[in-house]
Write an enzyme that holds these catalytic residues in place. Structure first.
Site, PDB file in Angstrom:
ATOM      1  N   SER A 264      49.009 -34.371  17.263  1.00 39.31           N
ATOM      2  CA  SER A 264      49.937 -33.340  17.699  1.00 39.31           C
ATOM      3  C   SER A 264      51.387 -33.851  17.711  1.00 39.31           C
ATOM      4  O   SER A 264      51.838 -34.408  16.717  1.00 39.31           O
ATOM      5  CB  SER A 264      49.469 -32.826  19.059  1.00 39.31           C
ATOM      6  OG  SER A 264      49.830 -31.502  19.216  1.00 39.31           O
ATOM      7  N   HIS A 405      42.372 -27.363  18.604  1.00 41.81           N
ATOM      8  CA  HIS A 405      43.374 -28.432  18.599  1.00 41.81           C
ATOM      9  C   HIS A 405      42.908 -29.593  19.480  1.00 41.81           C
ATOM     10  O   HIS A 405      42.859 -29.474  20.705  1.00 41.81           O
ATOM     11  CB  HIS A 405      44.666 -27.824  19.149  1.00 41.81           C
ATOM     12  CG  HIS A 405      45.857 -28.725  19.098  1.00 41.81           C
ATOM     13  ND1 HIS A 405      46.412 -29.155  17.923  1.00 41.81           N
ATOM     14  CD2 HIS A 405      46.613 -29.268  20.095  1.00 41.81           C
ATOM     15  CE1 HIS A 405      47.464 -29.915  18.193  1.00 41.81           C
ATOM     16  NE2 HIS A 405      47.604 -30.002  19.509  1.00 41.81           N
TER      17      HIS A 405
HETATM   18  C1  GCU Z   1      52.907 -27.676  21.452  1.00 45.77           C
HETATM   19  C2  GCU Z   1      53.939 -27.719  20.354  1.00 45.77           C
HETATM   20  C3  GCU Z   1      53.403 -28.422  19.114  1.00 45.77           C
HETATM   21  C4  GCU Z   1      52.839 -29.783  19.487  1.00 45.77           C
HETATM   22  C5  GCU Z   1      51.842 -29.630  20.595  1.00 45.77           C
HETATM   23  C6  GCU Z   1      51.306 -30.937  21.161  1.00 45.77           C
HETATM   24  O1  GCU Z   1      51.872 -26.831  21.087  1.00 45.77           O
HETATM   25  O2  GCU Z   1      54.329 -26.410  20.077  1.00 45.77           O
HETATM   26  O3  GCU Z   1      54.426 -28.594  18.165  1.00 45.77           O
HETATM   27  O4  GCU Z   1      52.279 -30.407  18.369  1.00 45.77           O
HETATM   28  O5  GCU Z   1      52.426 -28.974  21.694  1.00 45.77           O
HETATM   29  O6  GCU Z   1      51.890 -31.970  20.971  1.00 45.77           O
HETATM   30  O7  GCU Z   1      50.315 -30.888  21.884  1.00 45.77           O
END
Ligand code: GCU
Length: 428
Positions: A264, A405
């Site tokens: 992420s 995710h």
């Molecule tokens: C949020 C953000 C993403 C990121 C994510 C994370 O969803 O919008 O860009 O990758 O957090 O790091 O968990």
């Protein structure tokens, strides 16, 4: 022309606030056409024709990512030797040697510093390849091992962490262990080095005051950042390189075979760290999304406007200039992947993680293929996205896993296989 069509679609969606906001699109049929910058064309218009002229183009692209996206990493920051704080040669029931290593980031011992948690498999006949990656909530969350200390500073109060007031708690010990299959990694012959990103800089707008950027800024905590000075992702990426400085000196680690991994926002960080520091032998970006592997120009999931609004501290000031005109960005994220050439890169998505734009992540790899071809290397090599749980590619590899995710055991199995192919020597 294409840029105009892109803007027109946005305006149609949101006629009143088109200049301020970009709506979120998660409908593939609504993605407008876009034109990507060509990684193999210099700004001057000259083409890159071979691997040696690529090295000049690489420098140019690095500067552009610094000036327009992540901010430039300051030169001349101190690099100090790390100290091994503790060693347990019988960790995890004798499977591993566990070290805790303090890596100073500034001239002051008071910090900021990183406490790097290192597990190396016992009984290895030679130095081992290592995965290096940031964790989100503290080293104590990756394992139930009671000897791993809690971070001292700010932690996020994420739902799973049991944290309510930004102080790390014992309750969170082991809460991220499923994302860090340490035993499996060790059994496959790898070491793991993990570190808490908040040690470098807490992750909120203004966190720089108590983090690395504030500690080294010329103006201290009153510093006014120039449009191309580094953001938090730049600071975190720099921290990964300092952890690598230690790893290359560890007698049990093969410093030429360190893979940098991140999930992420920390996947965005891993890509930027790999792009800048060619000592990283291999890069893994798990569901890194916008500002990571996903193409910025593809209007699907998170947008440049949205990420700059929600997380203004992640990127440099100038990146905000592209909130409403992403087609003007001089770079796009396939070029970030390409900056890692000829080293292997694994980009992974999750089917339900539409926010991160799985197809946009795949396309970044695909459009980096021509750069890998300069080195005679197979890139991702397929015309279209593979099916769910069907990894594809060569030196550039990709999968879209079923589910949401997350960094899962399935993802790790693919990364271990990929590293077996690219990091292990035939004699091993
Ligand atoms: C949020 C953000 C993403 C990121 C994510 C994370 O969803 O919008 O860009 O990758 O957090 O790091 O968990």
């Amino acid at each position: 022309m294409l840029a105009l069509r892109f803007a027109a679609v946005f305006a149609a969606w949101c006629p009143v606030a088109a200049a301020q906001t970009i709506p979120i699109n998660e409908d593939e049929a609504s993605v407008p056409p876009y034109t990507l910058p060509d990684p193999l064309i210099f700004r001057s218009g000259r083409p890159v024709t071979n691997a040696s002229s690529w090295s000049w183009r690489r420098t140019e692209l690095l500067e552009q990512f610094g000036d327009h996206v992540y901010g430039r990493t300051p030169s001349g920051l101190p690099r100090r030797a790390a100290t091994v704080v503790s060693i347990d040669r019988q960790a995890l029931g004798g499977l591993a040697t566990r070290k805790i290593v303090r890596v100073p980031l500034t001239r002051k011992d008071s910090g900021p510093y990183i406490d790097l948690l290192v597990y190396l498999p016992n009984g290895a006949r030679r130095q081992v390849p290592v995965f290096l990656g940031y964790n989100f909530d503290g080293n104590h969350t990756v394992t139930t091992d009671p000897k791993v200390p809690l971070p001292r500073g700010w932690v996020a109060n994420r739902p799973k962490s049991g944290v309510t007031d930004h102080r790390a708690t014992e309750a969170a010990r082991g809460s991220a262990a499923e994302s860090w299959p340490i035993t499996r990694i060790l059994e496959r012959g790898y070491g793991l080095a993990t570190l808490y990103y908040g040690d470098v800089e807490p992750d909120y707008d203004g966190g720089w005051h108590v983090g690395l950027r504030g500690a080294v800024a010329r103006g201290g905590t009153n510093h006014v950042f120039a449009p191309n000075e580094w953001g938090a992702i730049g600071a975190w990426a720099w921290g990964l390189s300092r952890a690598l400085d230690y790893l290359v000196t560890d007698p049990g680690v093969d410093g030429r075979r360190v893979a940098v991994i991140g999930h992420s926002r920390l996947g965005k960080t891993a890509l930027w760290a790999g792009a800048q520091d060619e000592r990283f032998a291999l890069v893994i970006a798990n569901e890194s999304g916008e500002g990571g592997a996903a193409l910025a120009r593809r209007w699907f999931g998170e947008t440049v406007w949205r990420i700059n609004t929600s997380f203004p501290h992640w990127f440099c000031g100038r990146f905000k200039d592209y909130n409403n005109n992403v087609s003007e960005l001089p770079v796009d994220q396939h070029e970030l992947v390409a900056l890692n050439a000829p080293r292997p890169v694994y980009v992974a998505s999750a089917e339900e993680d539409r926010w991160a734009d799985p197809r946009g992540e795949f396309l970044s790899l695909k459009h980096a293929d021509p750069v890998y071809a300069l080195f005679g290397l197979p890139g991702v090599g397929v015309a279209d996205m593979p099916g769910i749980n069907e990894p594809v590619g060569g030196t550039l590899r990709y999968h879209v896993r079923s589910g949401k995710h997350d960094l899962t055991a399935y993802d790790w199995e693919q990364y271990l296989d990929f590293c077996d192919r690219h990091l292990k020597f035939p004699t091993q």
